[in-house]
Scaffold this motif. Structure first.
Motif, short mmCIF file in Angstrom:
data_model
loop_
_atom_site.label_atom_id
_atom_site.label_comp_id
_atom_site.label_asym_id
_atom_site.label_seq_id
_atom_site.Cartn_x
_atom_site.Cartn_y
_atom_site.Cartn_z
N ASP A 1 0.98 -1.23 -0.11
CA ASP A 1 0.11 -0.09 0.10
C ASP A 1 0.96 1.31 0.05
OD1 ASP A 1 -1.38 2.07 1.76
OD2 ASP A 1 -2.69 1.18 0.80
N GLU A 2 0.48 2.24 -0.75
CA GLU A 2 1.26 3.42 -0.95
C GLU A 2 1.71 3.93 0.29
OE1 GLU A 2 0.94 7.33 -3.54
OE2 GLU A 2 -0.17 5.77 -4.17
N GLY A 3 0.84 4.12 1.31
CA GLY A 3 1.14 4.74 2.55
C GLY A 3 2.30 3.80 3.34
N TYR A 4 2.51 2.75 3.09
CA TYR A 4 3.33 1.88 3.88
C TYR A 4 4.65 1.65 3.04
CZ TYR A 4 -0.52 0.95 6.81
OH TYR A 4 -1.69 1.22 7.73
N ARG A 5 4.96 2.28 2.09
CA ARG A 5 5.98 2.21 0.97
C ARG A 5 7.32 2.58 1.68
NH1 ARG A 5 3.26 2.82 -4.69
NH2 ARG A 5 1.90 1.11 -4.73
N ARG A 6 8.32 1.98 1.39
CA ARG A 6 9.94 2.45 1.77
C ARG A 6 10.09 2.24 3.27
NH1 ARG A 6 12.79 4.17 -1.82
NH2 ARG A 6 14.28 5.12 -0.62
N ARG A 7 9.31 1.09 3.65
CA ARG A 7 9.60 0.77 5.15
C ARG A 7 10.11 -0.73 5.20
NH1 ARG A 7 4.14 2.69 8.51
NH2 ARG A 7 3.90 4.78 7.31
N GLY A 8 10.48 -1.27 4.07
CA GLY A 8 11.41 -2.63 4.07
C GLY A 8 9.99 -3.97 3.92
N ILE A 9 8.75 -3.18 3.71
CA ILE A 9 7.70 -4.45 3.92
C ILE A 9 7.81 -5.25 2.50
CG2 ILE A 9 5.14 -4.74 3.69
CD1 ILE A 9 5.00 -2.17 5.60
N GLY A 10 8.15 -4.83 1.22
CA GLY A 10 8.24 -5.56 0.09
C GLY A 10 9.32 -6.52 0.32
N ARG A 11 10.34 -5.96 0.68
CA ARG A 11 11.71 -6.80 1.08
C ARG A 11 11.20 -7.90 1.91
NH1 ARG A 11 15.88 -7.45 4.41
NH2 ARG A 11 18.08 -7.96 3.46
N ALA A 12 10.66 -7.63 2.86
CA ALA A 12 10.47 -8.51 4.15
C ALA A 12 9.34 -9.69 3.52
CB ALA A 12 9.69 -8.11 5.31
N LEU A 13 8.13 -9.34 2.48
CA LEU A 13 7.53 -10.35 1.91
C LEU A 13 8.22 -11.18 0.81
CD1 LEU A 13 4.44 -7.95 1.50
CD2 LEU A 13 4.41 -10.03 2.72
N SER A 14 8.98 -10.54 0.29
CA SER A 14 10.02 -11.27 -0.67
C SER A 14 10.89 -12.47 -0.14
CB SER A 14 10.81 -10.52 -1.53
OG SER A 14 10.16 -9.35 -2.27
N LEU A 15 11.49 -12.08 1.19
CA LEU A 15 12.11 -12.91 1.67
C LEU A 15 11.06 -13.88 2.42
CD1 LEU A 15 14.66 -10.49 3.45
CD2 LEU A 15 15.38 -12.20 1.85
N ALA A 16 10.11 -13.66 2.94
CA ALA A 16 9.33 -14.43 3.61
C ALA A 16 8.65 -15.50 2.75
CB ALA A 16 8.04 -13.90 4.26
N LEU A 17 8.34 -15.25 1.20
CA LEU A 17 8.12 -16.24 0.25
C LEU A 17 9.38 -17.02 -0.10
CD1 LEU A 17 5.67 -17.13 -1.51
CD2 LEU A 17 6.91 -15.67 -3.33
N ALA A 18 10.62 -16.41 -0.11
CA ALA A 18 11.56 -17.32 -0.51
C ALA A 18 11.91 -18.31 0.76
CB ALA A 18 12.98 -16.30 -0.45
N ASP A 19 11.71 -18.06 1.92
CA ASP A 19 11.64 -18.87 3.43
C ASP A 19 10.64 -20.03 3.06
OD1 ASP A 19 13.93 -17.59 4.33
OD2 ASP A 19 12.41 -16.62 5.64
N GLU A 20 9.57 -19.85 2.55
CA GLU A 20 8.38 -20.69 2.16
C GLU A 20 8.72 -21.45 1.25
OE1 GLU A 20 5.00 -22.76 2.92
OE2 GLU A 20 5.63 -21.19 4.14
N ALA A 21 9.24 -20.90 0.18
CA ALA A 21 9.69 -21.88 -1.05
C ALA A 21 10.91 -22.74 -0.61
CB ALA A 21 10.32 -20.95 -2.27
N ARG A 22 11.67 -22.15 -0.11
CA ARG A 22 12.88 -23.16 0.62
C ARG A 22 12.22 -24.23 1.58
NH1 ARG A 22 15.28 -19.38 2.60
NH2 ARG A 22 16.60 -18.55 1.03
N ALA A 23 11.36 -24.01 2.30
CA ALA A 23 10.80 -25.10 3.03
C ALA A 23 9.97 -26.04 2.57
CB ALA A 23 9.74 -24.21 4.12
N ARG A 24 9.60 -25.64 1.29
CA ARG A 24 8.95 -26.34 0.41
C ARG A 24 9.83 -27.34 -0.53
NH1 ARG A 24 3.15 -24.53 -1.33
NH2 ARG A 24 2.40 -23.48 0.32
N GLY A 25 10.97 -27.19 -0.64
CA GLY A 25 11.87 -27.87 -1.18
C GLY A 25 12.19 -27.38 -2.55
N CYS A 26 11.80 -25.89 -2.90
CA CYS A 26 11.97 -25.51 -4.34
C CYS A 26 13.31 -25.24 -4.41
CB CYS A 26 11.38 -24.23 -4.21
SG CYS A 26 9.41 -24.26 -4.23
#
Length: 138
Positions: free
Chosen positions: A74-99
């Motif tokens: 959301d525009e009001g929450y940008r530039r706070r590291g949320i996009g980066r945190a979400l990308s890393l969380a998805l990568a963690d999930e992918a790793r846990a799933r054996g991707c």
């Protein structure tokens, strides 16, 4: 910030301000029911502030990889590291799933997305061309 996996259509429709358009309950149910589909939502003070969706893709000679299908903050929450945190969380999930890897298609002029993915450890793998087949249904 709290990042949680969406488990109900109600969670998806409550976060529809993060999507390109309104969320439809039937599409939300189909998304959640599909094996290998997931959506992580970042909440700030209980409010949906960002989301990332991922889709597992498998092939007989490659195994399974994760496609980061869409990321939105959301525009009001940008530039706070949320996009980066979400990308890393998805990568963690992918790793846990054996991707074996994770990828995202990005418009070459989308500087914000390119910076976000780079900050989360993504590397430029070269030129990417995309072709589409509109399959209009009537």
């Amino acid at each position: 910030m709290d990042i949680r996996r969406a488990a109900t259509a109600a969670e998806l429709t409550a976060a529809e301000s993060l999507f390109d358009g309104p969320a439809r309950a039937d599409w939300a149910e189909r998304f959640l029911a599909a094996p290998g589909h997931l959506m992580l939502i970042a909440y700030v003070d209980g409010v949906p502030a960002g989301m990332v969706s991922g889709v597992e893709m498998s092939h007989p000679d490659k195994g399974t990889e994760m496609c980061l299908y869409e990321l939105s903050v959301d525009e009001g929450y940008r530039r706070r590291g949320i996009g980066r945190a979400l990308s890393l969380a998805l990568a963690d999930e992918a790793r846990a799933r054996g991707c074996y890897g994770m990828w995202a298609g990005v418009d070459a002029d989308n500087e914000a997305a390119l910076a976000t993915y780079s900050s989360a450890g993504a590397r430029d793998e070269g030129v990417f061309a995309m072709r589409g087949w509109p399959l209009d249904q009537e």
